[in-house]
Design an enzyme around this catalytic site. Structure first.
Site, PDB file in Angstrom:
ATOM      1  N   GLN A 179      24.319  46.048 -22.667  1.00 63.08           N
ATOM      2  CA  GLN A 179      24.900  46.225 -24.008  1.00 63.08           C
ATOM      3  C   GLN A 179      25.474  44.903 -24.491  1.00 63.08           C
ATOM      4  O   GLN A 179      25.911  44.804 -25.626  1.00 63.08           O
ATOM      5  CB  GLN A 179      26.037  47.241 -23.965  1.00 63.08           C
ATOM      6  CG  GLN A 179      25.644  48.616 -23.479  1.00 63.08           C
ATOM      7  CD  GLN A 179      26.860  49.538 -23.503  1.00 63.08           C
ATOM      8  OE1 GLN A 179      27.182  50.144 -24.508  1.00 63.08           O
ATOM      9  NE2 GLN A 179      27.531  49.635 -22.383  1.00 63.08           N
ATOM     10  N   THR A 183      34.379  40.003 -18.684  1.00 60.91           N
ATOM     11  CA  THR A 183      35.789  39.674 -18.954  1.00 60.91           C
ATOM     12  C   THR A 183      36.268  38.555 -18.035  1.00 60.91           C
ATOM     13  O   THR A 183      37.079  37.726 -18.435  1.00 60.91           O
ATOM     14  CB  THR A 183      36.717  40.908 -18.842  1.00 60.91           C
ATOM     15  OG1 THR A 183      36.512  41.533 -17.569  1.00 60.91           O
ATOM     16  CG2 THR A 183      36.458  41.905 -19.954  1.00 60.91           C
ATOM     17  N   HIS A 221      21.843  45.755 -27.679  1.00 57.41           N
ATOM     18  CA  HIS A 221      22.627  45.427 -28.874  1.00 57.41           C
ATOM     19  C   HIS A 221      22.411  43.991 -29.339  1.00 57.41           C
ATOM     20  O   HIS A 221      23.231  43.432 -30.057  1.00 57.41           O
ATOM     21  CB  HIS A 221      24.115  45.690 -28.608  1.00 57.41           C
ATOM     22  CG  HIS A 221      24.409  47.133 -28.331  1.00 57.41           C
ATOM     23  ND1 HIS A 221      25.481  47.569 -27.596  1.00 57.41           N
ATOM     24  CD2 HIS A 221      23.737  48.255 -28.684  1.00 57.41           C
ATOM     25  CE1 HIS A 221      25.460  48.899 -27.519  1.00 57.41           C
ATOM     26  NE2 HIS A 221      24.416  49.330 -28.166  1.00 57.41           N
ATOM     27  N   ILE A 261      35.215  44.411 -11.153  1.00 56.01           N
ATOM     28  CA  ILE A 261      33.776  44.180 -10.968  1.00 56.01           C
ATOM     29  C   ILE A 261      33.510  42.944 -10.100  1.00 56.01           C
ATOM     30  O   ILE A 261      32.663  42.979  -9.191  1.00 56.01           O
ATOM     31  CB  ILE A 261      33.092  44.029 -12.344  1.00 56.01           C
ATOM     32  CG1 ILE A 261      33.114  45.369 -13.076  1.00 56.01           C
ATOM     33  CG2 ILE A 261      31.657  43.517 -12.208  1.00 56.01           C
ATOM     34  CD1 ILE A 261      32.917  45.260 -14.569  1.00 56.01           C
TER      35      ILE A 261
END
Ligand code: NAD
Length: 252
Positions: free
Chosen positions: A106, A33, A126, A242
């Protein structure tokens, strides 16, 4: 145990990293993000704007394929501009130092590879949205070619077998990639420290890996700014940003 504050979290994580001999990071949309790529479930996330298109709908409906490619090309400027963030760079530093053999992700944004991980050391559960694959023969196509075809004829088919092309990602209802699942299983079973970063841990079977690592004896750390499904079993929960949490580990 939830870290009291950012500084405590960073210190405890540093101690656990120093004590570990094999660390496996497991990343979700939250690590990207700060690179400008929205996650799915936060306010303003992708799912608040677009209903996901399941695989069977993609296969059955030309309209669904058109919509899917329209959405992908609408995101192209965002994906093309994204550069690895502090989280990616910290993990790449641990990889270079020999503490991290590979990352399980992912994410579909290719940012671990861009941060310095060799492609064979990024286990993509994914898939990857930076290129396309034929859903019939599996042949890979680059996106500029697909975009050109899309502008000419709409959702394009494979030049070899005429089956539809799709981003090289795994949609809901599509089989998980066997090789990636196998490699992620081995990594989760062998590591002594497993760090889940930026994932709500609600998407299965991907979310089985932190639990598996813990059950096989690894210590489990969860770094996420909101509670996750597996905080209860974690040895350390860092409920912080993060980039702030992993920034101190960049370059070590
Ligand atoms: P998710 O959206 O379910 O969860 C992301 C989590 O990260 C949320 O709990 C959010 O609160 C947290 N988060 C966001 N920014 C953070 C920050 N800066 N610091 C700390 N926490 C932060 O994502 P998921 O668990 O990865 O699962 C959704 C699926 O979406 C995945 O399968 C993935 O394939 C796909 N996805 C990928 C990308 C990408 O490749 N960057 C982006 C969106 C969705």
């Amino acid at each position: 145990m939830i870290a009291l504050d950012l500084q405590c979290g960073v210190e405890q994580l540093g101690d656990m990293i120093a004590a570990a001999s094999m660390i496996v990071p497991f990343t979700g949309a939250g690590i990207s993000t700060e690179c400008g790529i929205p996650d799915f479930r936060s306010p303003g996330g992708l799912w608040t704007r677009n209903r996901p298109i399941p695989f069977d709908e993609f296969v059955a409906s030309r309209d669904a394929r058109e919509e899917s490619w329209r959405r992908r090309f609408a995101m192209e400027a965002t994906f093309a501009a994204a550069r690895p963030g502090r989280g990616h760079r910290a993990l790449a530093s641990l990889y270079r130092a020999g503490k991290v053999p590979a990352v399980i992700t992912q994410n579909i944004d290719n940012l671990h590879q861009a941060s310095g991980f060799a492609a064979e050391h990024v286990v993509e559960l994914h898939g990857n949205t930076t290129y396309a694959r034929c859903i019939g023969c599996g042949r890979a196509f680059d996106l500029p070619w697909v975009k050109q075809r899309f502008d000419q004829v709409g959702a394009p088919d494979c030049s070899a077998c005429d089956q539809p092309l799709k981003t090289a990602t795994i949609s809901f209802g599509q089989a998980m990639p066997e090789d990636a699942m196998q490699r992620a299983t081995e990594l989760a079973q062998r590591c002594d420290l497993f760090i889940a970063i930026g994932s709500s841990l609600v998407v299965w079977p991907a979310a089985s890996f932190p639990l598996m690592a813990k059950n096989c004896g690894a210590k489990l750390v969860v770094i996420n700014n909101e509670p996750t499904e597996q905080d209860e079993i974690a040895d350390l929960v860092i409920r912080q940003d993060i980039g702030e949490t992993l920034g101190p580990f960049v370059g070590n």
